[in-house]
Design an enzyme around this catalytic site. Structure first.
Site, short mmCIF file in Angstrom:
data_model
loop_
_atom_site.label_atom_id
_atom_site.label_comp_id
_atom_site.label_asym_id
_atom_site.label_seq_id
_atom_site.Cartn_x
_atom_site.Cartn_y
_atom_site.Cartn_z
N ARG A 115 0.88 -1.18 0.00
CA ARG A 115 0.00 0.00 0.00
C ARG A 115 0.91 1.22 0.00
O ARG A 115 1.69 1.41 0.93
CB ARG A 115 -0.91 0.00 1.23
CG ARG A 115 -1.57 1.35 1.47
CD ARG A 115 -2.67 1.30 2.48
NE ARG A 115 -3.83 0.60 1.95
CZ ARG A 115 -5.05 0.68 2.49
NH1 ARG A 115 -5.27 1.42 3.57
NH2 ARG A 115 -6.06 0.02 1.96
N HIS A 142 -7.44 0.70 -6.31
CA HIS A 142 -7.63 -0.18 -5.14
C HIS A 142 -8.33 -1.46 -5.61
O HIS A 142 -9.48 -1.72 -5.27
CB HIS A 142 -8.46 0.57 -4.08
CG HIS A 142 -8.38 -0.02 -2.71
ND1 HIS A 142 -7.59 -1.12 -2.40
CD2 HIS A 142 -9.01 0.33 -1.54
CE1 HIS A 142 -7.74 -1.41 -1.11
NE2 HIS A 142 -8.58 -0.55 -0.58
#
Ligand code: CP
Ligand code: NVA
Length: 322
Positions: A115, A142
Site C-alpha cells: 500500500r 484499489h
C-alpha cells in the site's frame, strides 16, 4: 450464472495484481468463484493449505485496518505467514531503491502486498522482483477492494452483468477501480463528481472501451441524482483520501451536495444496496441514516475483503488451490 460452479475459459496466467485492467473478465470470475469457495470452506471449518510454508510481505506506507487484517489473517488461514513492514521501519522509507528492495524480498518471501502512493512503485517492484506483487491501494487504484465489492454485489443480487452501479464523490482510486472492474463484467457505471474532481480521462477511456466490449456503459456526470437514478448499487468514498489531508477544508466545500442520502436513495431502485470501502465519514459523503440503514451492506462488504484477498493470494501464490 452460478459463480460457485464457474468453469474457467482459460488457465489463470496473471503474475501480479497491479490494476484490474490487466485481468480479463474470465480471470476476475475465477477469482470471485474461488473467493466464494474459500468463504464456504472457512465457514464450515475446512482446512486450507495452499500457502503452507509461504510468506507474504506486507509493505505499508499508509494506514490500514481492513487491508492489513484481511491479508494477515487470510495468509494464516491459508497455512502461510505474513510479515508487516511499515515504511517508517524498513530501509525503503530511508531511500533504499525499490529495485534493491524487490530483489532482496524476492530471495526471502513468496509475495508482496504493498500500500503506497505511486502506482509506478508497484510497477518497479514487479519489474525488478521475481515474486507476485499485489496492490493494496495506491493513489490510482484499489483493485483488492473492488474484488470484495463485486463478491458482495454478487452475493446480494445473485448476478453482476446488467446491473447499474452509481458512484458519488471524488474521482479517486476507488472510482477508477470500480469503473474498470465493473466495466469488465458488463455492469453499467455512472459517476457523479464535481468539476476538477472527475475520474482521470485515461482510466475513463479504458473503462468506456471495456464497457463497449461487454455490452454496458460508463457515464461521468456532475449530478448525483442523475447518476443514482435506477441504480442497483450506490457507492461512495471519502472526500479527502490518504495523503490529501491538507486539502480537507477545500474539498469539503467542493464536495458539498455530493452525498449519498435519503434523496439519492429515493431515485435508486427500491432494492438497491449501499456500499462503502470504509473508513466512512458520516455526515460528509454519506448520511448516517443510509450507512446505518437497511440498504447498507458495508460490514458484509468489509468481511468479504478477507475472502477476496485469500482468493487473490491463492491464485497468485498458491497455484489456484484452496
Ligand atoms: N477499505 C480499505 O482499504 O480499508 P483500510 O484502509 O482500513 O485497509
Ligand atoms: N480513497 C481512500 C480509500 C481508503 C480505503 C483513500 O485512498 O484514502
Amino acid at each position: 450464472m452460478d459463480l460457485m460452479q464457474y468453469q474457467a475459459k482459460e488457465p489463470f496466467t496473471q503474475k501480479h495484481l497491479l490494476t484490474l485492467q490487466d485481468w480479463s473478465e474470465d480471470e476476475i470470475y475465477q477469482c470471485l468463484s474461488l473467493a466464494l469457495k474459500l468463504k464456504s470452506m472457512q465457514k464450515s471449518g475446512e482446512k486450507q493449505t495452499c500457502l503452507s510454508g509461504k510468506t507474504l510481505a506486507m509493505i505499508f506506507a499508509k494506514s490500514s485496518t481492513r487491508t492489513r487484517v484481511s491479508f494477515e489473517v487470510g495468509t494464516y488461514q491459508l497455512g502461510g505467514s505474513a510479515l508487516f513492514l511499515s515504511t517508517s521501519d524498513i530501509q525503503l522509507g530511508r531511500g533504499e531503491p525499490i529495485s534493491d528492495t524487490a530483489q532482496v524480498l524476492s530471495r526471502m518471501v513468496d509475495g508482496i502486498m504493498i500500500r503506497t502512493f505511486k502506482q509506478s512503485d508497484l510497477e518497479a517492484l514487479a519489474k525488478h522482483g521475481s515474486i507476485p506483487i499485489i496492490n493494496g491501494l495506491t493513489d490510482e487504484f484499489h483493485p483488492c477492494q473492488v474484488l470484495a465489492d463485486l463478491l458482495t454485489i454478487y452475493e446480494k443480487k445473485g448476478t453482476l452483468k446488467g446491473l447499474k452501479l452509481a458512484f458519488v464523490g471524488d474521482g479517486n482510486n476507488m472510482a477508477n477501480s470500480l469503473m474498470i472492474g465493473c466495466s469488465k463484467l458488463g455492469i453499467d457505471v455512472s459517476i457523479a463528481s464535481p468539476d476538477g474532481y472527475k475520474p482521470s480521462p485515461i482510466y475513463t477511456a479504458w473503462s468506456v472501451a471495456n464497457a463497449e466490449a461487454h455490452g454496458s456503459k460508463v457515464t461521468i456526470c456532475s449530478d448525483p441524482l442523475e447518476a443514482c437514478k435506477d441504480a442497483d448499487v450506490l457507492y461512495t468514498d471519502v472526500w479527502a483520501s490518504m495523503g490529501q489531508e491538507s486539502e480537507a477544508a477545500e474539498r469539503k466545500k467542493a464536495f458539498e451536495g455530493y452525498q449519498i442520502n435519503a434523496q439519492t436513495l429515493a431515485v435508486a431502485k427500491k432494492d438497491c444496496i449501499f456500499l462503502h470501502c470504509l473508513p466512512a465519514h458520516r455526515g460528509e459523503e454519506v448520511s448516517a441514516d443510509v450507512i446505518d440503514g437497511k440498504h447498507s451492506v458495508v460490514f458484509d462488504e468489509a468481511e468479504n475483503r478477507l475472502h477476496a484477498q485469500k482468493a487473490v493470494m491463492a491464485l497468485l501464490m498458491g497455484g489456484g488451490n484452496a
